[in-house]
Design a protein around this motif. Sequence first.
Motif, PDB file in Angstrom:
ATOM      1  N   LYS A  89       0.517  -1.765   0.110  1.00 20.58           N
ATOM      2  CA  LYS A  89      -0.188   0.606   0.074  1.00 20.58           C
ATOM      3  C   LYS A  89       0.841   0.890   0.015  1.00 20.58           C
ATOM      4  O   LYS A  89       1.566   1.036   0.453  1.00 20.58           O
ATOM      5  CB  LYS A  89      -0.763   0.226   1.208  1.00 20.58           C
ATOM      6  CG  LYS A  89      -1.647  -1.047   1.245  1.00 20.58           C
ATOM      7  CD  LYS A  89      -2.767  -1.027   2.676  1.00 20.58           C
ATOM      8  CE  LYS A  89      -4.187  -2.004   2.471  1.00 20.58           C
ATOM      9  NZ  LYS A  89      -4.975  -1.977   3.761  1.00 20.58           N
ATOM     10  N   ILE A  90       0.254   2.782  -0.180  1.00 23.31           N
ATOM     11  CA  ILE A  90       1.130   3.854  -0.839  1.00 23.31           C
ATOM     12  C   ILE A  90      -0.006   4.638   0.685  1.00 23.31           C
ATOM     13  O   ILE A  90      -0.746   4.559   0.221  1.00 23.31           O
ATOM     14  CB  ILE A  90       0.992   3.828  -1.837  1.00 23.31           C
ATOM     15  CG1 ILE A  90       0.177   4.152  -3.055  1.00 23.31           C
ATOM     16  CG2 ILE A  90       2.545   3.079  -2.706  1.00 23.31           C
ATOM     17  CD1 ILE A  90       0.469   4.041  -4.355  1.00 23.31           C
ATOM     18  N   LYS A 125      -1.028  -0.212  -3.920  1.00 20.64           N
ATOM     19  CA  LYS A 125      -0.893   0.349  -5.022  1.00 20.64           C
ATOM     20  C   LYS A 125      -1.144  -0.450  -5.617  1.00 20.64           C
ATOM     21  O   LYS A 125      -0.815  -1.862  -6.088  1.00 20.64           O
ATOM     22  CB  LYS A 125       0.705  -0.292  -4.667  1.00 20.64           C
ATOM     23  CG  LYS A 125       1.498   0.298  -5.317  1.00 20.64           C
ATOM     24  CD  LYS A 125       2.981   0.256  -5.296  1.00 20.64           C
ATOM     25  CE  LYS A 125       4.334   0.338  -6.510  1.00 20.64           C
ATOM     26  NZ  LYS A 125       5.773   0.586  -5.825  1.00 20.64           N
ATOM     27  N   SER A 145      -0.789   4.390 -10.344  1.00 20.56           N
ATOM     28  CA  SER A 145      -0.189   4.759 -11.062  1.00 20.56           C
ATOM     29  C   SER A 145      -0.305   5.437 -12.550  1.00 20.56           C
ATOM     30  O   SER A 145       0.658   6.512 -12.773  1.00 20.56           O
ATOM     31  CB  SER A 145       0.330   3.367 -11.440  1.00 20.56           C
ATOM     32  OG  SER A 145       1.087   2.447 -10.329  1.00 20.56           O
ATOM     33  N   VAL A 170       3.385  10.351  -3.957  1.00 23.33           N
ATOM     34  CA  VAL A 170       3.117   8.819  -2.891  1.00 23.33           C
ATOM     35  C   VAL A 170       4.106   9.681  -1.843  1.00 23.33           C
ATOM     36  O   VAL A 170       5.420  10.334  -1.844  1.00 23.33           O
ATOM     37  CB  VAL A 170       4.460   7.868  -4.333  1.00 23.33           C
ATOM     38  CG1 VAL A 170       4.270   6.981  -3.137  1.00 23.33           C
ATOM     39  CG2 VAL A 170       3.118   7.685  -4.514  1.00 23.33           C
ATOM     40  N   GLN A 177       5.598   4.254   0.873  1.00 21.44           N
ATOM     41  CA  GLN A 177       5.578   2.596   1.029  1.00 21.44           C
ATOM     42  C   GLN A 177       5.069   1.553   2.209  1.00 21.44           C
ATOM     43  O   GLN A 177       5.956   2.007   2.978  1.00 21.44           O
ATOM     44  CB  GLN A 177       5.861   2.233  -0.124  1.00 21.44           C
ATOM     45  CG  GLN A 177       6.015   2.757  -1.180  1.00 21.44           C
ATOM     46  CD  GLN A 177       7.326   1.961  -2.172  1.00 21.44           C
ATOM     47  OE1 GLN A 177       7.931   0.749  -2.056  1.00 21.44           O
ATOM     48  NE2 GLN A 177       6.794   2.240  -3.333  1.00 21.44           N
ATOM     49  N   GLU A 227      -1.507  -7.050  -7.157  1.00 22.96           N
ATOM     50  CA  GLU A 227      -2.743  -6.224  -7.183  1.00 22.96           C
ATOM     51  C   GLU A 227      -3.989  -6.739  -6.738  1.00 22.96           C
ATOM     52  O   GLU A 227      -4.453  -7.670  -7.173  1.00 22.96           O
ATOM     53  CB  GLU A 227      -2.864  -5.529  -8.285  1.00 22.96           C
ATOM     54  CG  GLU A 227      -4.115  -4.477  -8.440  1.00 22.96           C
ATOM     55  CD  GLU A 227      -4.021  -3.885  -9.987  1.00 22.96           C
ATOM     56  OE1 GLU A 227      -5.099  -2.933 -10.160  1.00 22.96           O
ATOM     57  OE2 GLU A 227      -3.009  -3.196 -10.462  1.00 22.96           O
TER      58      GLU A 227
END
Length: 124
Positions: A2-3, A32, A37, A47, A50, A93
């Motif tokens: 995850k971010i 993420k 993205s 971002v 992380q 993902e």
Amino acid sequence: MKILVSTTGAFQLMNSSQHELVRAKGLTVVHKSLYWSEYIALGTVVVHAQVNDEATDAEWRETLRASDGDQDLALASFLDRYPVDEASARRPEPAPIPPSTKQVEHNAPRGRRASAPAPTSDAK
């Protein structure tokens, strides 16, 4: 993985397939993914860190509240509790979350009634 992200302006973004919302103000924890993205590449999402898969947005908000709104202190504490490990960094993902309610077809014909035919021009 995850971010921890934020938007670059006074707007919020939503990934409806994962039920994730990036708030207009402050940081938000999201998975993420390719979806985020694209926004990162466009420069509309930044971002900040992380974190591993156990981190949640609710935990982030609680950490921020516990630090009396000091974002730097909250971020240091949060990163210490949810460090990225090798297994989390390589996880694929997540699959989309199935919808919880049936979508309504607003323009579907009702009963046996057929839709009205398009008007024709008889002028010659």
